[in-house]
Design a protein around this motif. Sequence first.
Motif, PDB file in Angstrom:
ATOM      1  N   THR A  27       1.157  -1.386   0.538  1.00  0.00           N
ATOM      2  CA  THR A  27      -0.121  -0.051   0.301  1.00  0.00           C
ATOM      3  C   THR A  27       0.886   1.371  -0.298  1.00  0.00           C
ATOM      4  O   THR A  27       0.557   2.014  -0.487  1.00  0.00           O
ATOM      5  N   GLU A  28       2.118   1.090   1.070  1.00  0.00           N
ATOM      6  CA  GLU A  28       2.764   2.628   1.074  1.00  0.00           C
ATOM      7  C   GLU A  28       3.531   2.817  -0.629  1.00  0.00           C
ATOM      8  O   GLU A  28       3.407   3.984  -0.680  1.00  0.00           O
ATOM      9  N   THR A  29       3.936   1.906  -1.073  1.00  0.00           N
ATOM     10  CA  THR A  29       4.532   2.208  -2.182  1.00  0.00           C
ATOM     11  C   THR A  29       3.670   2.301  -3.860  1.00  0.00           C
ATOM     12  O   THR A  29       3.571   3.622  -4.139  1.00  0.00           O
ATOM     13  N   LEU A  30       2.331   2.014  -3.834  1.00  0.00           N
ATOM     14  CA  LEU A  30       1.021   2.513  -4.423  1.00  0.00           C
ATOM     15  C   LEU A  30       1.016   3.759  -4.245  1.00  0.00           C
ATOM     16  O   LEU A  30       1.137   4.453  -5.231  1.00  0.00           O
ATOM     17  N   TRP A  31       0.289   3.918  -2.882  1.00  0.00           N
ATOM     18  CA  TRP A  31       0.481   5.495  -2.202  1.00  0.00           C
ATOM     19  C   TRP A  31       1.166   7.037  -2.699  1.00  0.00           C
ATOM     20  O   TRP A  31       0.710   8.033  -3.394  1.00  0.00           O
ATOM     21  N   ASN A  32       2.729   6.245  -2.582  1.00  0.00           N
ATOM     22  CA  ASN A  32       3.689   7.169  -2.551  1.00  0.00           C
ATOM     23  C   ASN A  32       3.315   7.753  -4.010  1.00  0.00           C
ATOM     24  O   ASN A  32       4.071   8.539  -5.003  1.00  0.00           O
ATOM     25  N   ASN A  33       3.727   6.125  -5.319  1.00  0.00           N
ATOM     26  CA  ASN A  33       3.967   6.341  -6.915  1.00  0.00           C
ATOM     27  C   ASN A  33       2.641   7.238  -7.544  1.00  0.00           C
ATOM     28  O   ASN A  33       2.746   7.510  -7.818  1.00  0.00           O
ATOM     29  N   LEU A  34       1.383   6.925  -6.810  1.00  0.00           N
ATOM     30  CA  LEU A  34       0.784   7.433  -7.313  1.00  0.00           C
ATOM     31  C   LEU A  34       0.521   9.518  -7.067  1.00  0.00           C
ATOM     32  O   LEU A  34      -0.934   9.413  -7.054  1.00  0.00           O
ATOM     33  N   GLY A  35       0.833  10.195  -6.343  1.00  0.00           N
ATOM     34  CA  GLY A  35       1.160  11.184  -5.802  1.00  0.00           C
ATOM     35  C   GLY A  35       0.699  11.352  -4.447  1.00  0.00           C
ATOM     36  O   GLY A  35       0.015  12.583  -4.286  1.00  0.00           O
ATOM     37  N   LYS A  36      -0.079  10.154  -3.772  1.00  0.00           N
ATOM     38  CA  LYS A  36      -0.347  10.556  -2.659  1.00  0.00           C
ATOM     39  C   LYS A  36      -2.190  11.366  -2.442  1.00  0.00           C
ATOM     40  O   LYS A  36      -2.358  12.213  -1.707  1.00  0.00           O
ATOM     41  N   PRO A  37      -2.638  10.848  -3.787  1.00  0.00           N
ATOM     42  CA  PRO A  37      -4.497  11.736  -3.760  1.00  0.00           C
ATOM     43  C   PRO A  37      -5.194  11.619  -3.180  1.00  0.00           C
ATOM     44  O   PRO A  37      -5.894  12.897  -3.201  1.00  0.00           O
ATOM     45  N   VAL A  38      -4.876  10.481  -1.940  1.00  0.00           N
ATOM     46  CA  VAL A  38      -5.892  10.931  -0.822  1.00  0.00           C
ATOM     47  C   VAL A  38      -4.574  10.238   0.371  1.00  0.00           C
ATOM     48  O   VAL A  38      -3.457   9.851   0.197  1.00  0.00           O
ATOM     49  N   SER A  39      -5.216  10.779   1.942  1.00  0.00           N
ATOM     50  CA  SER A  39      -5.343  10.484   2.978  1.00  0.00           C
ATOM     51  C   SER A  39      -4.168   8.454   2.979  1.00  0.00           C
ATOM     52  O   SER A  39      -5.282   8.309   1.599  1.00  0.00           O
ATOM     53  N   LYS A  40      -3.386   8.116   3.291  1.00  0.00           N
ATOM     54  CA  LYS A  40      -3.201   6.304   3.358  1.00  0.00           C
ATOM     55  C   LYS A  40      -4.184   6.127   4.137  1.00  0.00           C
ATOM     56  O   LYS A  40      -4.449   5.005   3.459  1.00  0.00           O
ATOM     57  N   LEU A  41      -4.732   6.457   4.918  1.00  0.00           N
ATOM     58  CA  LEU A  41      -5.809   5.710   4.845  1.00  0.00           C
ATOM     59  C   LEU A  41      -7.107   5.313   4.017  1.00  0.00           C
ATOM     60  O   LEU A  41      -7.819   4.074   4.112  1.00  0.00           O
ATOM     61  N   GLN A  42      -7.423   6.872   3.731  1.00  0.00           N
ATOM     62  CA  GLN A  42      -8.705   6.347   2.783  1.00  0.00           C
ATOM     63  C   GLN A  42      -8.376   5.848   0.626  1.00  0.00           C
ATOM     64  O   GLN A  42      -8.818   4.677   0.747  1.00  0.00           O
ATOM     65  N   PHE A  43      -7.129   5.939   0.846  1.00  0.00           N
ATOM     66  CA  PHE A  43      -6.231   5.280   0.282  1.00  0.00           C
ATOM     67  C   PHE A  43      -6.153   3.586   0.696  1.00  0.00           C
ATOM     68  O   PHE A  43      -6.873   2.630  -0.588  1.00  0.00           O
ATOM     69  N   GLN A  44      -5.917   3.242   1.601  1.00  0.00           N
ATOM     70  CA  GLN A  44      -6.366   2.192   1.772  1.00  0.00           C
ATOM     71  C   GLN A  44      -7.831   1.429   2.142  1.00  0.00           C
ATOM     72  O   GLN A  44      -8.520   0.089   1.387  1.00  0.00           O
ATOM     73  N   GLU A  45      -8.801   2.087   2.155  1.00  0.00           N
ATOM     74  CA  GLU A  45     -10.500   2.065   1.924  1.00  0.00           C
ATOM     75  C   GLU A  45     -10.708   2.019   0.402  1.00  0.00           C
ATOM     76  O   GLU A  45     -11.076   1.293   0.136  1.00  0.00           O
ATOM     77  N   VAL A  46      -9.387   2.549  -0.457  1.00  0.00           N
ATOM     78  CA  VAL A  46      -9.965   3.198  -1.683  1.00  0.00           C
ATOM     79  C   VAL A  46      -9.973   0.898  -2.386  1.00  0.00           C
ATOM     80  O   VAL A  46      -9.928   0.191  -3.314  1.00  0.00           O
TER      81      VAL A  46
END
Length: 207
Positions: A27-46
Amino acid sequence: MKGRKRAELKNKILEFFINDPVHLFPTETLWNNLGKPVSKLQFQEVLDEMVSVGGRYFLQTVNSPFKSYGYNDLTQDYLDIGGFVNQYESDLEADEQLFKLESQNQRINDLTEENLKLVNRLSKQKLKTHVIPIVISGISALVAIGSLLYMIFKPETSTNIKELKQMEQRLNYIEGTLSNEVDSLKNKLYEAETLIEVYESDTLKVG
């Protein structure tokens, strides 16, 4: 992030997998590479939503407490037909169709109630005198059955849009038939009340 934008983010995640089909990404890698489009918690929810709705279209591995995601053989095919955006639009259309069916069913219930009231009034008029031939239709039974079937087989949002359209057509038929019957009953009631007035007037004259 909601609605279509959320669906578009899900498709971007799939596109990221396609661009590097060999690796799995936490999750952390995806979140960073996609430019942190939402908070990390929201990103995990997605990501969790993606697994729940379309988990077979990409890989997921869980090495407690970490989750990783990546490409599989269905990822490209799913994106080619619109991916999560297409799913969002289909769900939106299904929700709109369900709302139409709910409204239509309420109209049918209202017409059924009016139909029954008219039938009862006609029955009472018939009891006043046996010289007035009144034919009461059995359409109410048909409508009641149609409404009952709607409640028993009430579609959910996951129902195929084609099935929702077919349900709408059946309800259209029932609503149209019932509407015509209500109009017919109103005419019969008017004729019956007019004849009764004449009959009662003639009776008084004879008396």
